[in-house]
Design an enzyme around this catalytic site. Structure first.
Site, PDB file in Angstrom:
ATOM      1  N   ARG A 120       0.801  -1.229   0.000  1.00 20.41           N
ATOM      2  CA  ARG A 120       0.000   0.000   0.000  1.00 20.41           C
ATOM      3  C   ARG A 120       0.836   1.283   0.000  1.00 20.41           C
ATOM      4  O   ARG A 120       0.367   2.332   0.437  1.00 20.41           O
ATOM      5  CB  ARG A 120      -0.983   0.029   1.169  1.00 20.41           C
ATOM      6  N   LYS A 142       2.100  10.793 -12.282  1.00 20.12           N
ATOM      7  CA  LYS A 142       1.293   9.779 -12.964  1.00 20.12           C
ATOM      8  C   LYS A 142       2.076   8.484 -13.062  1.00 20.12           C
ATOM      9  O   LYS A 142       3.201   8.464 -13.558  1.00 20.12           O
ATOM     10  CB  LYS A 142       0.944  10.243 -14.374  1.00 20.12           C
ATOM     11  N   GLU A 184       7.829  16.056 -26.735  1.00 21.93           N
ATOM     12  CA  GLU A 184       7.210  16.576 -25.509  1.00 21.93           C
ATOM     13  C   GLU A 184       7.792  17.941 -25.141  1.00 21.93           C
ATOM     14  O   GLU A 184       7.100  18.784 -24.578  1.00 21.93           O
ATOM     15  CB  GLU A 184       7.389  15.595 -24.343  1.00 21.93           C
ATOM     16  N   LYS A 226       5.502  22.212 -17.020  1.00 24.97           N
ATOM     17  CA  LYS A 226       4.580  21.166 -16.591  1.00 24.97           C
ATOM     18  C   LYS A 226       4.181  21.372 -15.132  1.00 24.97           C
ATOM     19  O   LYS A 226       3.015  21.226 -14.762  1.00 24.97           O
ATOM     20  CB  LYS A 226       5.201  19.775 -16.789  1.00 24.97           C
ATOM     21  N   GLU A 236      -5.910  16.456 -12.196  1.00 24.25           N
ATOM     22  CA  GLU A 236      -6.311  16.466 -13.601  1.00 24.25           C
ATOM     23  C   GLU A 236      -7.802  16.665 -13.832  1.00 24.25           C
ATOM     24  O   GLU A 236      -8.426  15.899 -14.554  1.00 24.25           O
ATOM     25  CB  GLU A 236      -5.872  15.173 -14.286  1.00 24.25           C
ATOM     26  N   ARG A 240      -4.932  20.842 -16.367  1.00 21.25           N
ATOM     27  CA  ARG A 240      -3.922  19.814 -16.606  1.00 21.25           C
ATOM     28  C   ARG A 240      -4.192  19.037 -17.892  1.00 21.25           C
ATOM     29  O   ARG A 240      -3.271  18.512 -18.517  1.00 21.25           O
ATOM     30  CB  ARG A 240      -3.877  18.855 -15.419  1.00 21.25           C
ATOM     31  N   ASN A 244      -2.327  17.144 -22.454  1.00 18.20           N
ATOM     32  CA  ASN A 244      -2.619  16.058 -23.383  1.00 18.20           C
ATOM     33  C   ASN A 244      -2.639  16.510 -24.839  1.00 18.20           C
ATOM     34  O   ASN A 244      -3.059  15.754 -25.712  1.00 18.20           O
ATOM     35  CB  ASN A 244      -3.954  15.404 -23.017  1.00 18.20           C
ATOM     36  N   HIS A 247      -2.137  14.068 -27.545  1.00 20.56           N
ATOM     37  CA  HIS A 247      -2.244  12.721 -26.980  1.00 20.56           C
ATOM     38  C   HIS A 247      -3.514  11.982 -27.382  1.00 20.56           C
ATOM     39  O   HIS A 247      -3.531  10.759 -27.406  1.00 20.56           O
ATOM     40  CB  HIS A 247      -2.134  12.770 -25.450  1.00 20.56           C
ATOM     41  N   HIS A 251      -2.551   8.623 -28.799  1.00 25.65           N
ATOM     42  CA  HIS A 251      -2.915   7.338 -28.196  1.00 25.65           C
ATOM     43  C   HIS A 251      -3.630   6.442 -29.206  1.00 25.65           C
ATOM     44  O   HIS A 251      -3.450   5.229 -29.213  1.00 25.65           O
ATOM     45  CB  HIS A 251      -3.798   7.543 -26.962  1.00 25.65           C
ATOM     46  N   HIS A 264       6.029   6.533 -28.257  1.00 23.69           N
ATOM     47  CA  HIS A 264       5.033   7.436 -27.704  1.00 23.69           C
ATOM     48  C   HIS A 264       5.249   8.875 -28.196  1.00 23.69           C
ATOM     49  O   HIS A 264       4.316   9.544 -28.650  1.00 23.69           O
ATOM     50  CB  HIS A 264       5.084   7.381 -26.174  1.00 23.69           C
TER      51      HIS A 264
END
Lengths: 365, 365
Positions: A120, A142, A184, A226, A236, A240, A244, A247, A251, A264
């Site tokens: 955890r 993330k 990026e 960022k 997000e 935020r 993307n 993206h 994606h 990517h």
């Protein structure tokens, strides 16, 4: 060396950016309170840098476990993540073990999620060794893995104790991956920092030559951009989402072609080109700005056209993206260079044109 | 109906405790902001209560996905967790889907971890339908799954939006599982609430008869006790470890016998008996207190002896428990009824005696 301090409530941590940082173990030792350390890397990065990180830690009295995973986006799965848990449990790693991610974005995302989930939650440290992970994964917390039905669908928001971005590790990066990282970097200029975009237009040759000073500046400025956005919106829900940019299309390209076929960053570059093209067709972005955007990406040796998946397939893939809300695909579009906005009700005809025309058959290489 | 408000910083939420709460959908509707809801249950609980929960939500305009998992601790695995992700992704559940856990501790832990991890975190609601989960999983935000090498080794701290503990669902609980729940109730008296322990000594007949008023009181007081400890220590670094009374021995029993052979509560009861016995041999706990402790557990139809695993096997299994720190097994022991303490340096000879003598061959039934 440059230092950027992130302060996201309880989870403040520094990002150190400079050359030869791996050779200075005193930079990370104060952040390791446990006697057990597990370094997670992959078969490409471990031979280059594992001992450089592990040796001084052992010398400082730490018990160091080395976990080497297969390399590649296609291994960003539960099965590979479980190799980390297996190794930690077999070595009887306790609740206070510190995990170190040594590698690119895939290693960072998986190690971060392993750290978030092992017993955890245990502390972790990021040592991103690719340009993309230095400017992307270093900030924002993330972490996660892919699912056969979608990228990064399973994960956690989890912050590292410290990030060490060593410019020297970029010297061993293949050209294609290096360029993917520049995608990026360009993104930060394009979405919110016009001045940085201009700097990039002027300094792309130095960056391509992997000039350390130029790199330090670009990585620092990217992380700073960022961080500014993430600090305003840690979970997000709002601004935020602008990160993307590129993206949603990207994606779809990655998923449609099969993970790992496009890098990517390459997919994001093509996605940004598609977003810029769509913004231009909507009358928001001028033809000149579109041309500058495409030129900068081409200077960085990045693709400016998406894969030819077919418009219908694009829409299908984009509809299962995390950015979807109430069934509507939300796009990040460009008002001008340095200003991105979220937009949900895109004209279907214009979108169709982009999906049919800003595509090509060739693979990036 | 009783209400207990937990205030753990950002994550405040209420626990509602009473009879026939499932028949009152207005209790949870204000906590569901999304239009998509996924109810996760198992093959035992779903036929009894799924439609009771799903129908009024659909009536209120929610799109409700029903996810029914196999029943049992042996299914608290990644594979089963992945069935939740598969179902959510196939149904294109978005980032704002609300997950509802409808079932016992296994369903609660897995659904909570699914909620913590799906798209890096979506809201969730707990409807615990067993006594054990009502007094244990309702408070503290522990979620997770088992790993072949250890119980609850992978998970997250993640809080629900609201917990609905409906006493009426306990009427369908098999006797053995009901008693297993009483083990955790007794635990709260034993470790920190002497007055509650005495109340339990007097009211065990009413509790065994599943008297609603007695149950409401016992569940409320158990949750209140747990909340007091958790609030002081949300990340389990200090006093929260006291909640593991009986669990170090208990987890060894569960792991040693194979998950599912002993119920968790049964193993905890035997573990508490072993901890009480050890405390007594150390001269902390009086013989009379040990006798009262064993008598109360026997009144609740719980085992007061562990499985005969062999002392060496116990020590091996206990060494891989999460409570281990720097290689030393830390035990929660008893100073007196209502006062537990952490203790690391247990005399090996006394421990050996407990592991050899407070054990039996028969399985609980």
């Amino acid at each position: 060396m440059q230092r950027l301090d992130l302060d996201l409530g309880n989870d403040a941590y520094p990002i150190l950016i400079g050359a030869d940082l791996l050779a200075q173990p005193d930079l990370i030792l104060p952040y390791i309170r446990s006697s057990q350390v597990a370094i997670v890397s992959n078969t490409t990065v471990a031979p280059l840098y594992m001992s450089k990180v592990a040796k001084p830690l052992r010398h400082a009295g730490k018990s160091v476990l080395e976990i080497v995973l297969p390399d590649g986006e296609e291994f960003k799965t539960w099965e590979t993540l479980n190799l980390i848990f297996d190794a930690l449990l077999r070595a009887r790693c306790e609740r206070k073990v510190t995990l170190i991610a040594l590698g690119g974005g895939v290693i960072g995302d998986m190690t971060g999620f392993a750290a978030a989930s092992y017993q955890r939650g245990v502390p972790f440290i990021q040592i991103p060794t690719t340009l993309l992970s230095q400017v992307d994964s270093s900030v924002g917390g993330k972490t996660g893995i892919n699912h056969p039905l979608g990228k990064n669908m399973i994960g956690a928001f989890y912050q590292p104790r410290i990030v060490l971005a060593d410019m020297s590790t970029l010297n061993t990066l293949p050209d294609r991956e290096y360029s993917a990282g520049l995608a990026e970097v360009i993104k930060y200029g394009l979405l919110g920092d016009c001045e940085f975009f201009c700097w990039l237009e002027q300094n792309m040759p130095a960056l391509l030559a992997r000039d350390t000073a130029a790199l330090e500046y670009a990585v620092h400025r990217s992380c700073w951009n960022k961080a500014k956005i993430v600090a305003a919106d840690e979970r997000e829900s709002g601004v935020r989402a602008l990160l993307n940019l590129g993206h949603t299309f990207g994606h779809a390209i990655e998923a449609g072609m099969g993970y790992g076929v496009w890098l990517h960053g390459e997919a994001v570059a093509a996605g940004m080109a598609m977003a810029a093209d769509l913004s231009c067709r909507m009358g928001w972005f001028s033809a000149e700005e579109l041309a500058r955007t495409l030129a900068l990406m081409q200077a960085a040796k990045l693709p400016v056209k998406g894969a030819r998946l077919g418009a219908q397939r694009y829409i299908e893939l984009m509809s299962s993206d995390k950015k979807v809300e109430a069934g509507t695909i939300r796009f990040v579009l460009l008002k001008r260079i340095g200003e991105a906005v979220m937009h949900a009700n895109v004209d279907a005809g214009l979108l169709q044109k982009v999906l049919e025309q800003r595509v090509a058959d060739e693979l990036p290489a």
